[in-house]
Design a protein around this motif. Structure first.
Motif, PDB file in Angstrom:
ATOM      1  N   MET A 250      31.869 -38.165 -98.073  1.00 38.50           N
ATOM      2  CA  MET A 250      32.791 -39.221 -97.635  1.00 38.50           C
ATOM      3  C   MET A 250      34.154 -39.061 -98.308  1.00 38.50           C
ATOM      4  N   LYS A 251      34.136 -38.710 -99.617  1.00 40.63           N
ATOM      5  CA  LYS A 251      35.403 -38.519-100.330  1.00 40.63           C
ATOM      6  C   LYS A 251      36.206 -37.393 -99.674  1.00 40.63           C
ATOM      7  N   ARG A 252      35.491 -36.327 -99.368  1.00 39.80           N
ATOM      8  CA  ARG A 252      36.151 -35.157 -98.760  1.00 39.80           C
ATOM      9  C   ARG A 252      36.711 -35.520 -97.362  1.00 39.80           C
ATOM     10  N   MET A 253      35.940 -36.263 -96.602  1.00 40.83           N
ATOM     11  CA  MET A 253      36.405 -36.608 -95.252  1.00 40.83           C
ATOM     12  C   MET A 253      37.611 -37.545 -95.309  1.00 40.83           C
ATOM     13  N   LEU A 254      37.605 -38.458 -96.286  1.00 47.02           N
ATOM     14  CA  LEU A 254      38.750 -39.369 -96.413  1.00 47.02           C
ATOM     15  C   LEU A 254      40.018 -38.594 -96.755  1.00 47.02           C
ATOM     16  N   LYS A 255      39.845 -37.557 -97.598  1.00 44.97           N
ATOM     17  CA  LYS A 255      40.996 -36.714 -97.951  1.00 44.97           C
ATOM     18  C   LYS A 255      41.503 -35.982 -96.699  1.00 44.97           C
ATOM     19  N   MET A 256      40.561 -35.468 -95.911  1.00 41.71           N
ATOM     20  CA  MET A 256      40.948 -34.756 -94.684  1.00 41.71           C
ATOM     21  C   MET A 256      41.694 -35.688 -93.722  1.00 41.71           C
ATOM     22  N   LYS A 257      41.226 -36.912 -93.666  1.00 48.70           N
ATOM     23  CA  LYS A 257      41.857 -37.876 -92.750  1.00 48.70           C
ATOM     24  C   LYS A 257      43.340 -38.067 -93.095  1.00 48.70           C
TER      25      LYS A 257
ATOM     26  N   GLN B 216      45.238 -35.892 -94.454  1.00 49.41           N
ATOM     27  CA  GLN B 216      46.038 -34.670 -94.287  1.00 49.41           C
ATOM     28  C   GLN B 216      46.165 -34.188 -92.841  1.00 49.41           C
ATOM     29  N   HIS B 217      45.348 -34.721 -91.939  1.00 52.76           N
ATOM     30  CA  HIS B 217      45.332 -34.168 -90.579  1.00 52.76           C
ATOM     31  C   HIS B 217      45.760 -35.201 -89.535  1.00 52.76           C
ATOM     32  N   PRO B 218      46.778 -34.844 -88.766  1.00 51.58           N
ATOM     33  CA  PRO B 218      47.283 -35.814 -87.771  1.00 51.58           C
ATOM     34  C   PRO B 218      46.279 -36.157 -86.677  1.00 51.58           C
ATOM     35  N   ILE B 219      45.294 -35.292 -86.421  1.00 48.79           N
ATOM     36  CA  ILE B 219      44.370 -35.615 -85.313  1.00 48.79           C
ATOM     37  C   ILE B 219      43.086 -36.302 -85.792  1.00 48.79           C
ATOM     38  N   ILE B 220      42.927 -36.514 -87.102  1.00 42.77           N
ATOM     39  CA  ILE B 220      41.740 -37.248 -87.566  1.00 42.77           C
ATOM     40  C   ILE B 220      42.068 -38.739 -87.612  1.00 42.77           C
ATOM     41  N   GLY B 221      41.499 -39.480 -86.666  1.00 42.24           N
ATOM     42  CA  GLY B 221      41.783 -40.912 -86.602  1.00 42.24           C
ATOM     43  C   GLY B 221      40.892 -41.706 -87.535  1.00 42.24           C
ATOM     44  N   ASP B 222      39.639 -41.271 -87.641  1.00 41.18           N
ATOM     45  CA  ASP B 222      38.688 -42.045 -88.450  1.00 41.18           C
ATOM     46  C   ASP B 222      37.594 -41.123 -88.975  1.00 41.18           C
ATOM     47  N   VAL B 223      37.043 -41.481 -90.130  1.00 42.36           N
ATOM     48  CA  VAL B 223      35.864 -40.775 -90.636  1.00 42.36           C
ATOM     49  C   VAL B 223      34.804 -41.826 -90.939  1.00 42.36           C
ATOM     50  N   LYS B 224      33.560 -41.451 -90.742  1.00 43.62           N
ATOM     51  CA  LYS B 224      32.496 -42.455 -90.905  1.00 43.62           C
ATOM     52  C   LYS B 224      31.229 -41.800 -91.410  1.00 43.62           C
ATOM     53  N   GLY B 225      30.391 -42.591 -92.040  1.00 42.80           N
ATOM     54  CA  GLY B 225      29.123 -42.025 -92.460  1.00 42.80           C
ATOM     55  C   GLY B 225      28.482 -42.785 -93.590  1.00 42.80           C
ATOM     56  N   LYS B 226      27.211 -42.518 -93.737  1.00 46.58           N
ATOM     57  CA  LYS B 226      26.415 -42.941 -94.888  1.00 46.58           C
ATOM     58  C   LYS B 226      25.480 -41.792 -95.133  1.00 46.58           C
ATOM     59  N   GLY B 227      25.318 -41.400 -96.390  1.00 43.34           N
ATOM     60  CA  GLY B 227      24.412 -40.298 -96.676  1.00 43.34           C
ATOM     61  C   GLY B 227      24.814 -39.056 -95.921  1.00 43.34           C
ATOM     62  N   PHE B 228      23.860 -38.495 -95.167  1.00 41.19           N
ATOM     63  CA  PHE B 228      24.096 -37.237 -94.452  1.00 41.19           C
ATOM     64  C   PHE B 228      24.205 -37.455 -92.942  1.00 41.19           C
ATOM     65  N   LEU B 229      24.663 -38.632 -92.537  1.00 44.73           N
ATOM     66  CA  LEU B 229      24.900 -38.909 -91.113  1.00 44.73           C
ATOM     67  C   LEU B 229      26.390 -39.199 -90.981  1.00 44.73           C
ATOM     68  N   LEU B 230      27.131 -38.194 -90.500  1.00 42.63           N
ATOM     69  CA  LEU B 230      28.580 -38.210 -90.677  1.00 42.63           C
ATOM     70  C   LEU B 230      29.330 -38.015 -89.360  1.00 42.63           C
TER      71      LEU B 230
ATOM     72  N   LYS C  55      47.382 -41.263 -83.920  1.00 46.27           N
ATOM     73  CA  LYS C  55      46.690 -42.233 -84.784  1.00 46.27           C
ATOM     74  C   LYS C  55      46.991 -43.674 -84.384  1.00 46.27           C
ATOM     75  N   LYS C  56      48.168 -43.886 -83.746  1.00 43.72           N
ATOM     76  CA  LYS C  56      48.512 -45.259 -83.355  1.00 43.72           C
ATOM     77  C   LYS C  56      47.779 -45.675 -82.087  1.00 43.72           C
ATOM     78  N   THR C  57      47.822 -44.790 -81.059  1.00 44.51           N
ATOM     79  CA  THR C  57      47.187 -45.171 -79.777  1.00 44.51           C
ATOM     80  C   THR C  57      45.672 -44.968 -79.817  1.00 44.51           C
ATOM     81  N   LYS C  58      45.200 -44.127 -80.740  1.00 46.29           N
ATOM     82  CA  LYS C  58      43.768 -43.803 -80.888  1.00 46.29           C
ATOM     83  C   LYS C  58      43.187 -43.160 -79.624  1.00 46.29           C
ATOM     84  N   GLU C  59      44.033 -42.507 -78.847  1.00 47.91           N
ATOM     85  CA  GLU C  59      43.506 -41.882 -77.628  1.00 47.91           C
ATOM     86  C   GLU C  59      42.531 -40.759 -78.001  1.00 47.91           C
ATOM     87  N   PRO C  60      41.291 -40.810 -77.496  1.00 48.93           N
ATOM     88  CA  PRO C  60      40.302 -39.795 -77.858  1.00 48.93           C
ATOM     89  C   PRO C  60      40.767 -38.383 -77.498  1.00 48.93           C
ATOM     90  N   PHE C  61      40.524 -37.432 -78.395  1.00 49.18           N
ATOM     91  CA  PHE C  61      40.979 -36.053 -78.214  1.00 49.18           C
ATOM     92  C   PHE C  61      39.760 -35.156 -77.952  1.00 49.18           C
TER      93      PHE C  61
END
Ligand SMILES: Cc1ncc(COP(=O)(O)O)c(C=O)c1O
Length: 462
Positions: A366-373, A375-389, A397-403
């Motif tokens: 989760m820490k790593r994904m939050l860092k990626m979020k 740094q990357h313009p196309i990562i809108g959100d990261v989610k997960g618990k344990g190993f379900l990510l 990021k503003k319009t949240k249009e799925p890519f």
């Protein structure tokens, strides 16, 4: 592999050394021929295969090897299935013992079934200990639907948008019908099966003034729906604890506790389909344990037998008698090999301290994904618990249009770099084997991040 390694929790490390190991282009020449030969006959393969038609011949621990000898880091566990690693020695041994001794005895009790029943009752919360065994997820879901009717004497069901529960007709009635190219189930939702919106914190339908999701509004809507949209005969809410196929979408923490209260008010059963998320994937035996909610019905599959087809449907012991009305017997459910696989898998989770690993390496993910979020313009959100990510890709990021196009490309590029994983729409989904440590977790995320960076460049992002 030496005997001492087989017995230790490090049994998978030897086969992981030096991965990813790519010795041909991928998919390689043998894969191409084998895939072409197979698909002359076999039709309707998943997007996972169509987008990357590689053919596998071996799996060990956190690795998979294709027919050309390329060895991949596994970030999918099959498809959320081989969670304790491919061919875990203890589990393979347990299955092969019964494969040589007794493969089927219908639903007679066997020594290994007796032990499995006791073990399951010991790990499940509350009084969840009236159990039936099946051989795939969707048949366990069908049994849960029958059980809910038998227990409640009612016949209506409420599920949620983007939930998935399998492909037989009862399960399809509780599930999202449109699945990418697969949209031809037709009008198969049985009468009395309804769907409601489900809270997605990144895309709330109802939010509070501060922009965060408003769980109470969802619950209010459900209550109104029960009163106005049903005939007052709702047997159960049928929900995944976290939407797996839907994109690793976790509900807000207050959702299930509030939903359970609503269910109790209207004497509606809460059926928690843990086929994908249960048995340790999120760091608990049941994902609902995270929120202190004990469901009335639960189903397990996938990780339950670590690759051997075995699933379970469990209800509260007070409702156990109702299960007499829905006969558990089936051709394969609870056969000795299946019981051995499930028992050994639970024992491995305990003996190897898997839940602890999932919780600690899960925090790293989760820490790593939050860092990626960040740094990357196309990562809108990261989610997960344990190993379900999940990593949600958006055009803006503003319009949240799925890519979606980016998701497909990232999947293919990362696979080419040696990561065996699950295809995405616009949400990248990851379900690595639960035995994985931070070194290999970082390796997988590096591959994904490289692929994202390349895709961003191709689409003109900086
Ligand atoms: C939550 C959930 N329930 C049920 C099923 C169906 O399981 P199976 O594919 O074993 O029939 C799945 C499969 O992905 C699932 O994710």
């Amino acid at each position: 592999m030496s005997n001492s390694i087989i017995k230790s929790k490090d049994w998978w490390r030897e086969s992981a050394a030096g991965i990813p190991r790519l010795i041909t282009e991928t998919p390689g020449p043998k894969s191409k021929v084998m895939h072409a030969n197979t698909t002359k006959y076999m039709k309707g393969l998943s997007g996972q295969v169509k987008l990357f038609p590689v053919c596998f011949e071996e799996g060990s621990g956190i690795t998979m090897t294709d027919v050309d000898g390329n060895k991949y880091l596994d970030f999918s566990s099959g498809i959320y299935v081989t969670s304790l690693g491919h061919c875990h020695p203890k589990i393979s041994e347990a299955i092969s013992y019964w494969a040589k001794k007794l493969m089927n005895a219908h639903d007679f009790t066997t020594p290994v079934k007796e032990k499995l029943m006791e073990k399951m009752a010991s790990i499940l919360p509350g009084k969840l200990n009236a159990i039936q065994l099946y051989s795939d997820g969707t048949t366990a879901v069908e049994a849960a639907i029958r059980a809910a009717r038998a227990i409640s004497g009612k016949h209506e069901f409420i599920s949620a948008y983007r939930d998935f529960h399998g492909k037989t007709l009862g399960s399809v009635s509780c599930a999202q019908m449109y699945r990418g190219e697969v949209q031809s189930y037709g009008p198969t939702r049985a009468a009395g099966f309804y769907m409601v919106p489900r809270p997605d914190p990144y895309r709330p339908l109802w939010s509070k003034p501060d922009g965060t999701i408003d769980t109470d509004e969802y619950i209010r809507f459900y209550e109104n729906f029960i009163i106005e949209g049903t005939v007052g005969n709702v047997a159960a809410f049928v929900l995944e604890p976290v939407q797996g196929w839907g994109g690793s979408i976790f509900p807000p923490d207050d959702f299930f506790p509030k939903l359970k209260k609503l269910c109790d008010k209207y004497k509606i059963l809460l059926y928690d389909d843990e086929v994908l998320a249960g048995m340790g994937r999120t760091g608990e035996w049941l994902t609902l344990n995270h929120w202190g909610v004990v469901p009335d019905i639960v189903t397990f599959g996938k990780s339950f037998g670590n690759g051997f087809p075995v699933t379970a449907m469990v209800v509260n012991e007070e409702n156990g008698e109702a299960l007499e009305k829905i006969s558990a017997s089936s051709s394969y459910g609870g056969n000795p090999m299946a019981c051995a696989a499930a028992l050994a898998s639970i024992e491995v989770i305990e003996e190897e301290d898997i839940l602890q690993n999932v919780n600690s390496v899960g925090k790293f993910f989760m820490k790593r994904m939050l860092k990626m979020k960040k740094q990357h313009p196309i990562i809108g959100d990261v989610k997960g618990k344990g190993f379900l990510l999940g990593i949600e890709l958006v055009k803006d990021k503003k319009t949240k249009e799925p890519f979606v196009e980016a998701g497909t490309l990232v999947y293919q590029k990362a696979f080419r770099k040696g990561l065996a994983w699950i295809p995405a729409g616009h949400i990248l989904r990851m379900s690595p084997p639960l035995i994985m440590d931070e070194k290999y977790a970082a390796m997988g995320m590096d591959i994904i991040e490289d692929a994202i960076t390349e895709v961003e460049k191709e689409f003109g992002y900086k």
